[in-house]
Design a protein around this motif. Structure first.
Motif, PDB file in Angstrom:
ATOM      1  N   GLN A   1       0.861  -1.178   0.000  1.00  0.00           N
ATOM      2  CA  GLN A   1       0.000   0.000   0.000  1.00  0.00           C
ATOM      3  C   GLN A   1       0.901   1.233   0.000  1.00  0.00           C
TER       4      GLN A   1
ATOM      5  N   LYS B   1      -0.996   4.299  -5.634  1.00  0.00           N
ATOM      6  CA  LYS B   1      -0.972   2.904  -6.087  1.00  0.00           C
ATOM      7  C   LYS B   1      -1.896   2.701  -7.276  1.00  0.00           C
ATOM      8  N   ARG B   2      -3.081   3.277  -7.231  1.00  0.00           N
ATOM      9  CA  ARG B   2      -4.030   3.127  -8.349  1.00  0.00           C
ATOM     10  C   ARG B   2      -3.495   3.793  -9.603  1.00  0.00           C
ATOM     11  N   THR B   3      -2.873   4.944  -9.456  1.00  0.00           N
ATOM     12  CA  THR B   3      -2.306   5.643 -10.602  1.00  0.00           C
ATOM     13  C   THR B   3      -1.154   4.844 -11.201  1.00  0.00           C
TER      14      THR B   3
ATOM     15  N   ALA C   1      -2.611   2.004 -13.150  1.00  0.00           N
ATOM     16  CA  ALA C   1      -3.218   2.483 -14.405  1.00  0.00           C
ATOM     17  C   ALA C   1      -2.155   2.828 -15.433  1.00  0.00           C
TER      18      ALA C   1
END
Length: 143
Positions: free
Chosen positions: A22, A26-28, A31
């Protein structure tokens, strides 16, 4: 083969890191790592070879770099899915017994996720050959 091997090592390690850690963004990062899936693959290879052509004009380093950029998103996606499908109990048990994160990855998680990752690597390498053939066909100056 070299491009696929580099993409396997990079993609599996990055997928495991993205699955198990984490951190802000992280999501970026996930993606951006799979953003190349949205681009047409032959054009991606062709333009990457054109950009790298100034450094390595249609030589092995340029082709390997194009291959890694092309196959990495596919392998990363397959490895992330494979790691996400694993039950966390064996990894937690190994950590509770004092295994380091590297040992948990190499001895517990990777052997359980090996077959789907290997299948994705085979598909990605065949797709890479098709992409490079299309890029050569687009770049061919003959009528």
């Amino acid at each position: 083969g070299l491009a696929t091997a580099i993409a396997i090592v990079t993609g599996v390690c990055l997928a495991w890191f993205l699955h198990n850690r984490q951190f802000p963004g992280k999501r970026t990062a996930g993606a951006l790592a799979t953003a190349a899936l949205a681009l047409p693959a032959p054009l991606l290879c062709y333009y990457l070879l054109a950009v790298l052509g100034r450094l390595w004009p249609w030589t092995r380093p340029g082709l390997v770099a194009a291959g890694v950029v092309s196959t990495l998103p596919w392998l990363l996606r397959a490895a992330r899915t494979s790691f996400a499908s694993l039950t966390p109990a064996p990894a937690k048990a190994a950590r509770s017994l004092g295994a380091s994160e590297w040992r948990v990855f190499a001895r517990v998680d990777l052997p359980r996720a090996f077959r789907p990752i290997l299948a994705a690597a085979a598909l990605a390498s065949v797709r890479l050959l098709a992409e490079l053939a299309a890029a050569f066909w687009i770049a061919d100056p003959r009528p």
